[in-house]
Design a protein around this motif. Sequence first.
Motif, mmCIF file in Angstrom:
data_model
loop_
_atom_site.group_PDB
_atom_site.id
_atom_site.type_symbol
_atom_site.label_atom_id
_atom_site.label_comp_id
_atom_site.label_asym_id
_atom_site.label_seq_id
_atom_site.Cartn_x
_atom_site.Cartn_y
_atom_site.Cartn_z
ATOM 1 N N ASN A 45 0.580 -1.109 0.218
ATOM 2 C CA ASN A 45 -0.243 0.055 -0.074
ATOM 3 C C ASN A 45 1.162 1.670 -0.412
ATOM 4 O O ASN A 45 2.279 1.554 0.272
ATOM 5 C CB ASN A 45 -1.147 -0.060 0.794
ATOM 6 N N ASN A 151 -16.202 5.078 -3.165
ATOM 7 C CA ASN A 151 -14.790 4.610 -3.720
ATOM 8 C C ASN A 151 -14.458 3.867 -2.424
ATOM 9 O O ASN A 151 -12.644 3.665 -3.038
ATOM 10 C CB ASN A 151 -14.617 6.253 -3.919
ATOM 11 N N THR A 153 -12.867 0.487 -1.610
ATOM 12 C CA THR A 153 -12.439 -1.066 -1.955
ATOM 13 C C THR A 153 -14.347 -2.266 -1.242
ATOM 14 O O THR A 153 -14.000 -1.861 -0.160
ATOM 15 C CB THR A 153 -11.552 -1.474 -1.826
ATOM 16 N N PRO A 154 -13.971 -2.560 -2.113
ATOM 17 C CA PRO A 154 -15.081 -3.892 -1.315
ATOM 18 C C PRO A 154 -14.564 -5.133 -0.197
ATOM 19 O O PRO A 154 -15.006 -4.641 1.235
ATOM 20 C CB PRO A 154 -16.153 -4.711 -2.264
ATOM 21 N N GLU A 155 -13.067 -4.783 -0.084
ATOM 22 C CA GLU A 155 -12.814 -5.671 0.329
ATOM 23 C C GLU A 155 -12.349 -5.416 1.743
ATOM 24 O O GLU A 155 -12.457 -6.014 3.275
ATOM 25 C CB GLU A 155 -11.439 -6.109 0.068
ATOM 26 N N ARG A 156 -11.639 -4.298 1.920
ATOM 27 C CA ARG A 156 -11.311 -3.042 2.956
ATOM 28 C C ARG A 156 -13.761 -3.184 4.088
ATOM 29 O O ARG A 156 -13.202 -3.164 5.022
ATOM 30 C CB ARG A 156 -11.269 -2.372 3.011
ATOM 31 N N TRP A 186 -23.062 0.572 0.492
ATOM 32 C CA TRP A 186 -22.307 -0.443 1.460
ATOM 33 C C TRP A 186 -23.374 -1.632 1.770
ATOM 34 O O TRP A 186 -23.554 -3.102 1.522
ATOM 35 C CB TRP A 186 -21.225 -0.740 1.954
ATOM 36 N N LYS A 266 -18.031 -8.594 -1.620
ATOM 37 C CA LYS A 266 -16.746 -10.033 -1.808
ATOM 38 C C LYS A 266 -16.678 -10.394 -0.799
ATOM 39 O O LYS A 266 -15.694 -11.188 -0.707
ATOM 40 C CB LYS A 266 -15.651 -9.297 -2.470
#
Length: 372
Positions: A45, A151, A153-156, A186, A266
């Motif tokens: 990151n 904006n 990320t789905p994983e976070r 979400w 996800k």
Amino acid sequence: MTFYLVGGAVRDMLLGIPPKEYDFAFSGTVDNFISCNPSARKAGNDFGICILNGIEYAPLRGGSIDEDLTFRDLTINALALDEDSRIYSLPSTLHDLQNKILKPASETAFLQDPVRVFRVARFAAALPEFSIHPDTITQMQRVAASGMLDNLTPERVGTELLKALRCSEPGRFFTVLNDAGCLNPWFAELSRMSDIPAGPVQYHSADCLTHIVTTINKCPNDIVTRYMALCHDLGKQETKPEILPQHIGHEKRGVQLAENLGQRLKLSNNLVRAGAVAALQHMKGGQYLSLRSGTKVDLLYSLHRQQILENFFMLVEADSGKNYLEQAKADLEVILSVELPAKDQNLGAESGKRLRELRCIALSETLRGMKS
């Protein structure tokens, strides 16, 4: 190079809680750190986190430990312990820790990283005795209004959800997000739930979100069961206003909503399927003793194949207060004990149909014997 133990580990030690994980900060650059620790690797990151022996190390932000603390998410996490056991903190950290307050570490803490909106909700679930400072809600609302949540990320976001489902009061995660207007995008399936009655008064006296939160909190500490509780009544959000407070057909409507939620975040295929099953079948679970033998056979075998039978009936108990788990296990044992005669084997779909018939007969006879 100076090292500091930072964040949650120091907080937990001050609260008398065994730390679950350890994070370190260091003076100097990432290159310096890696040159001194060749087995370390970058986490990939922009901030420069390194992993060494499974533990995270990050360079100080701002050049000093005092400035680094201002970049933390909450005041109670703005803590550091140096190699001489000296504690560093923001001016209000120890006050907020002692008075059990969740408050942003700075005026821009959540704007720096919008996923902190979900971290705050997760901390609220993990520390239910802590109150939410008004500034926390204000910052969360500001982030939501800015569109910055879109904006992420789905994983976070999914990771924060799964962590919250392991907490002592997991339902509070959703209550806090709802209070701050942060369920969209979400957790859009829950966004209107607080305005919808959960059902007729004789069955439900609360709104849908309160019912879901209560059900999640009643579940044992198991992610699958608690996720199924989250999904079980999602279909009620799409009930037509003219038939409220009834929710006829909400089970089928909930299947797609549950799948949408899991896929958006996800989550694993197993969790997505479990959520859909909870939405579709939970009403049958609550009426288990009155189901026909064929319905029981189909339900139990499906749950068995997906390895969620215990999860499902733990959800049913949390939802309805009815404990049918042991009976369901006994009925499944009867079903699985049935063997298809040789003459009925290898006939394709016909074999499956015949096996189901034999299972229904066996279960009916067993239940009849129990009643006589």
